[in-house]
Design an enzyme around this catalytic site. Sequence first.
Site, PDB file in Angstrom:
ATOM      1  CB  SER A   1      -0.873  -0.015   1.261  1.00 24.59           C
ATOM      2  OG  SER A   1      -1.361   1.277   1.527  1.00 24.59           O
TER       3      SER A   1
ATOM      4  CD  GLU B   1      -1.949   5.208   4.982  1.00 25.64           C
ATOM      5  OE1 GLU B   1      -2.434   6.217   4.433  1.00 25.64           O
ATOM      6  OE2 GLU B   1      -1.434   5.256   6.113  1.00 25.64           O
TER       7      GLU B   1
ATOM      8  CE1 TYR C   1      -4.171  -1.633   5.628  1.00 25.35           C
ATOM      9  CE2 TYR C   1      -3.106   0.392   4.906  1.00 25.35           C
ATOM     10  CZ  TYR C   1      -3.736  -0.812   4.609  1.00 25.35           C
ATOM     11  OH  TYR C   1      -3.920  -1.171   3.298  1.00 25.35           O
TER      12      TYR C   1
HETATM   13  O1  G4F Z   1     -10.409   7.143   2.476  1.00 25.78           O
HETATM   14  P1  G4F Z   1      -9.424   7.038   3.568  1.00 25.78           P
HETATM   15  O2  G4F Z   1      -9.894   6.428   4.842  1.00 25.78           O
HETATM   16  O3  G4F Z   1      -8.172   6.267   2.968  1.00 25.78           O
HETATM   17  P2  G4F Z   1      -6.633   6.134   3.414  1.00 25.78           P
HETATM   18  O4  G4F Z   1      -6.457   6.409   4.856  1.00 25.78           O
HETATM   19  O5  G4F Z   1      -5.827   6.964   2.475  1.00 25.78           O
HETATM   20  O6  G4F Z   1      -6.356   4.596   3.192  1.00 25.78           O
HETATM   21  C1  G4F Z   1      -6.818   3.916   2.039  1.00 25.78           C
HETATM   22  O7  G4F Z   1      -5.827   3.938   1.037  1.00 25.78           O
HETATM   23  C2  G4F Z   1      -4.624   3.204   1.345  1.00 25.78           C
HETATM   24  C3  G4F Z   1      -3.691   3.358   0.149  1.00 25.78           C
HETATM   25  O8  G4F Z   1      -2.892   4.478   0.370  1.00 25.78           O
HETATM   26  C4  G4F Z   1      -4.980   1.766   1.623  1.00 25.78           C
HETATM   27  F1  G4F Z   1      -3.854   1.055   1.885  1.00 25.78           F
HETATM   28  C5  G4F Z   1      -5.938   1.700   2.799  1.00 25.78           C
HETATM   29  O9  G4F Z   1      -6.302   0.341   3.037  1.00 25.78           O
HETATM   30  C6  G4F Z   1      -7.183   2.495   2.441  1.00 25.78           C
HETATM   31  O10 G4F Z   1      -7.814   1.848   1.363  1.00 25.78           O
HETATM   32  O11 G4F Z   1      -8.849   8.492   3.926  1.00 25.78           O
HETATM   33  C7  G4F Z   1      -8.272   9.334   2.959  1.00 25.78           C
HETATM   34  C8  G4F Z   1      -7.986  10.702   3.570  1.00 25.78           C
HETATM   35  C9  G4F Z   1      -7.236  10.645   4.885  1.00 25.78           C
HETATM   36  O12 G4F Z   1      -6.230  11.611   4.875  1.00 25.78           O
HETATM   37  C10 G4F Z   1      -8.260  11.013   5.941  1.00 25.78           C
HETATM   38  O13 G4F Z   1      -7.731  11.672   7.086  1.00 25.78           O
HETATM   39  O14 G4F Z   1      -9.232  11.314   3.862  1.00 25.78           O
HETATM   40  C11 G4F Z   1      -9.154  11.933   5.127  1.00 25.78           C
HETATM   41  N1  G4F Z   1     -10.499  12.052   5.684  1.00 25.78           N
HETATM   42  C12 G4F Z   1     -11.132  13.236   5.960  1.00 25.78           C
HETATM   43  N2  G4F Z   1     -12.344  13.001   6.491  1.00 25.78           N
HETATM   44  C13 G4F Z   1     -11.329  11.047   6.028  1.00 25.78           C
HETATM   45  C14 G4F Z   1     -12.492  11.643   6.538  1.00 25.78           C
HETATM   46  N3  G4F Z   1     -11.205   9.688   5.930  1.00 25.78           N
HETATM   47  C15 G4F Z   1     -12.241   8.923   6.347  1.00 25.78           C
HETATM   48  N4  G4F Z   1     -12.138   7.573   6.225  1.00 25.78           N
HETATM   49  N5  G4F Z   1     -13.403   9.463   6.869  1.00 25.78           N
HETATM   50  C16 G4F Z   1     -13.566  10.820   6.986  1.00 25.78           C
HETATM   51  O15 G4F Z   1     -14.590  11.290   7.475  1.00 25.78           O
END
Ligand code: G4F
Length: 320
Positions: free
Chosen positions: A117, A119, A141
């Site tokens: 990933s 990440e 993670y």
């Molecule tokens: O959609 P996210 O939760 O994805 P994140 O953390 O980038 O991880 C995903 O991608 C990775 C690949 O780089 C995978 F390995 C992992 O399994 C997963 O699929 O969050 C994306 C961004 C973050 O910066 C987070 O802080 O969105 C920001 N965010 C802002 N508000 C939020 C929110 N994320 C989530 N989940 N929920 C919110 O309300």
Amino acid sequence: GQDGSYLAELLLNKGYEVHGIIRRTSNFPTTRIDHIHKDLNLYYGDVTDSSCLSRMIRQILPDEIYNLAAQSHVKVSFQEPVYTSNSVSIGTLNILEIIRDIKEDLDKSIRFYQASSSEMFGKVYETPQKETTPFYPRSPYGVAKLYGHWITVNYRESYNIFGCSGILFNHESPRRGETFVTRKITRAATRIKLGLQNKLLLGNLDAKRDWGYAKDYVEAMWMMLQKETPEDYVISTGETHSVREFCELAFNELGLNYRDFVSIDPIYYRPSEVDLLLGDSHKAKTQLGWTPQTSFNDLIRIMIENDLQLAEKEKFYASR
Ligand code: G4F
């Protein structure tokens, strides 16, 4: 999950016999594969249960294994670090150990795909990130994925196992889980449009991600395992956008202004954040012939279209 369902479709279309593992839950966790259910061989199992895994793999003796199993939610990994590490790190090791034993006992080689990933790049050392960029994970993670990545490299070098890691940047679709930010936004925007919800609470709107379409990305997984020699590849679009931009475009698609509906709730902040991801998938382009087919705008359109239909159904049932 999302990727397993697209990958299963791709492999079935190529004439593969597909076997998949699902975890037991109290409801049916199969909505993403209901349309191909009859063509699949499904087993209850878990990558953390090595004896069950060994029995299953020895019985099937597959040619290829794609390890997409994980507790994959970054924020949740801060709350469940041990379970996340067990599924992501030890789960990968469990599969590799079985592949190693089968190679020794039966002289049968199994090709292995590891879902690494972006990440792992975390607090990035350079931009864009490529295969040679040093890692600096920022979550339990990310740390666990780093173990899965390096143990795959190590088994390749130590036991001559055909193991590839795809370092996939964020990839989304209408099948994305609803607690990941893109799907959370498209679900909420479409429900707001139809009057089923009136606001959307989010965390860090300034985080930037390289978002692609999951259906394009599973193609790259398969391509890696068809190569003569196993290597690791970054899979990305080469564009980065902020969460704010995603909101803006998704709400615009529905004729709405996100500023009227989106509020910040610090509950969604992470103890440590990955501020910016942007991938360079030049190696995949030149060596695998892989390129992303779906633009950022098209991805948002596909997700909005799907979620609008879902919201319409929801409204219809609510009005009966
Ligand atoms: O959609 P996210 O939760 O994805 P994140 O953390 O980038 O991880 C995903 O991608 C990775 C690949 O780089 C995978 F390995 C992992 O399994 C997963 O699929 O969050 C994306 C961004 C973050 O910066 C987070 O802080 O969105 C920001 N965010 C802002 N508000 C939020 C929110 N994320 C989530 N989940 N929920 C919110 O309300």
